[in-house]
Each structure stands twice: as C-alpha cells, then as structure tokens.
Design an enzyme around this catalytic site. Structure first.
Site, PDB file in Angstrom:
ATOM      1  N   LYS A   1       0.799  -1.103   0.114  1.00 54.39           N
ATOM      2  CA  LYS A   1      -0.425   0.484   0.019  1.00 54.39           C
ATOM      3  C   LYS A   1       0.746   1.506   0.090  1.00 54.39           C
ATOM      4  CE  LYS A   1      -4.606   0.837   2.633  1.00 54.39           C
ATOM      5  NZ  LYS A   1      -5.153   0.614   3.791  1.00 54.39           N
TER       6      LYS A   1
HETATM    7  O1  G3P Z   1      -9.420   1.741   4.511  1.00 54.11           O
HETATM    8  C1  G3P Z   1      -9.256   3.684   4.861  1.00 54.11           C
HETATM    9  C2  G3P Z   1      -9.313   3.466   6.411  1.00 54.11           C
HETATM   10  O2  G3P Z   1      -8.722   2.677   7.579  1.00 54.11           O
HETATM   11  C3  G3P Z   1      -9.652   4.747   6.552  1.00 54.11           C
HETATM   12  O3  G3P Z   1     -10.926   4.901   7.279  1.00 54.11           O
HETATM   13  O4  G3P Z   1     -12.887   5.358   8.687  1.00 54.11           O
HETATM   14  O5  G3P Z   1     -10.186   6.231   9.371  1.00 54.11           O
HETATM   15  O6  G3P Z   1     -11.897   7.550   7.119  1.00 54.11           O
HETATM   16  P1  G3P Z   1     -11.869   5.744   7.806  1.00 54.11           P
END
Ligand code: G3P
Length: 217
Positions: free
Chosen positions: A83
C-alpha cells in the site's frame, strides 16, 4: 463486490473469515498502532489466515525508500498488496513494484484525477476514501461513481477498493455503483445483517412459538 476487512485485529479477521465474508484485508499505520502489534508479525499472521490480498502500507515518503519497504513487506507472503500513498513518490513506487509483479494498493485517494494517475501507474487497487470526503461535506460516493465511469471508459483494470466505508448505506451504494471491492471495519460488515423489522419479526415469532407450548428438540 468483494469484502475486505479494514483491521489488524486477528481475532476479528478470523471470525469473519470463518463465515466466508473476507476476500482480503487492509491495514494502515493507524490500524497497526491500534493492534499494538509489530507490523511484520501481525501481517504475517493475517496472511496465514486469509488467502486473498492483504494490504500492508509503506511509511517512507521518498520513492527509493518506499520501494525498499514495499519489497520487504511483499516478502512476508505472496498475497501481500503493497500500500502506497497517492503522492508523486507513491506513484513512482507503484510503477516500479507493479512492474516487478507485486500487487499495489494506492491509498488516500480523494479525486478522480488521482485515481486516473494510479491506474496509469499500474495500480492493482485504488482506494478512494468515502467517509473522509463526507467528513468535509463532499459526497464520497460521487467519487466512487466518477472513478467507475472513468475506468470503464478506458477499460482500466485497476480495481476500485472503496475505503473509509463507515455505514451500511456506504456499503450498499458502493455495491450499486459497482465498486470492485469495499473495505470496512468488522463492526460495519457485521451490522449489514441488522434490520429493525428482522428484530421485530423475530420477537413476534418467539412470542407466538412460546404460546404453542411445542419444542423442536
Ligand atoms: O482503509 C482506510 C480506512 O482505514 C480509513 O477509514 O474511517 O479512518 O476514514 P477512516
């Protein structure tokens, strides 16, 4: 739509995997922090549970160091997707590592143009962040739809991996738009099973069943 689970919590991954709900896993530095585990160890353990792609994120900011980190992460298991962030150096890294045959997931995508660049750099996955666009009063799902149109217009093979999926509505809309994959925390995937009418209907069935005085076993 494939389901990736967005966590480095091994127990949660194993539970969903046993149900056939896990087509892959995504992690990031924040999720590694949350797990309290060593990145190499926990990633190896996840790869021993899940046969689909497991994203492990580089943390260097310069392409040469990102490439070295990516090769090390990729050596953990054959199902690692390296990634990289959607920066110019991340795109250079994507081009090099995908050219070496590694899966690459380009993350932190917030625009259709960024997604176009990632596809041209040979990304296996592009990760547009739905919830974080919603956080700033934009519509994250519009971005998924725009990328779907652009990739289909030019037959790009890069898979749209909808990330920052926080609600069951996000999950449904991603499936309707035609995202190839969504990644969501275990709690969001599990809550897709919930419906208030299911709960209400079950309550009624149980009450009526009790009145019959019968038993099945
Ligand atoms: O895959 C990306 C994810 O972990 C981000 O999620 O909810 O932190 O925006 P969030």
């Amino acid at each position: 739509m494939k389901f990736f689970v967005d966590t480095a919590d091994v127990a949660a991954i194993a539970e969903l995997n046993d149900l056939g709900m896990v087509d892959g896993v995504t992690t990031n530095p924040s999720l590694i922090l949350k797990s309290g585990r060593d990145i190499l160890e926990v990633t190896k353990e996840i790869c021993s549970i899940v046969s689909g792609p497991v994203s492990a994120e580089v943390v260097a900011l310069k392409a040469d160091e990102m490439i070295a980190e990516g090769r090390k992460l990729a050596s953990i298991a054959p199902n690692i997707a390296v990634k990289v962030p959607l920066t110019w150096d991340g795109l250079k890294t994507c081009k090099v590592l995908s050219g070496e045959g590694f899966m690459v997931n380009v993350t932190l995508c917030f625009s259709a143009n960024q997604a176009l660049l990632a596809a041209k750099a040979g990304a296996t996955f592009i990760s547009p962040f739905v919830g974080r666009l919603d956080d700033i009063n934009l519509d994250g799902l519009d971005l998924i739809a725009d990328i779907r149109t652009i990739y289909d217009n030019y037959d790009f093979k890069t898979q749209i991996l909808a990330a920052s999926v926080r609600t069951v509505n996000h999950a449904k809309e991603c499936a309707l738009i035609g995202a190839d994959v969504m990644t969501a925390p275990p709690a969001v995937i599990k809550s897709m099973a919930n419906h208030i009418l299911t709960d209400k209907g079950l309550e009624q069935f149980m009450a009526d069943w009790a009145k019959t005085g019968q038993k099945i076993l």
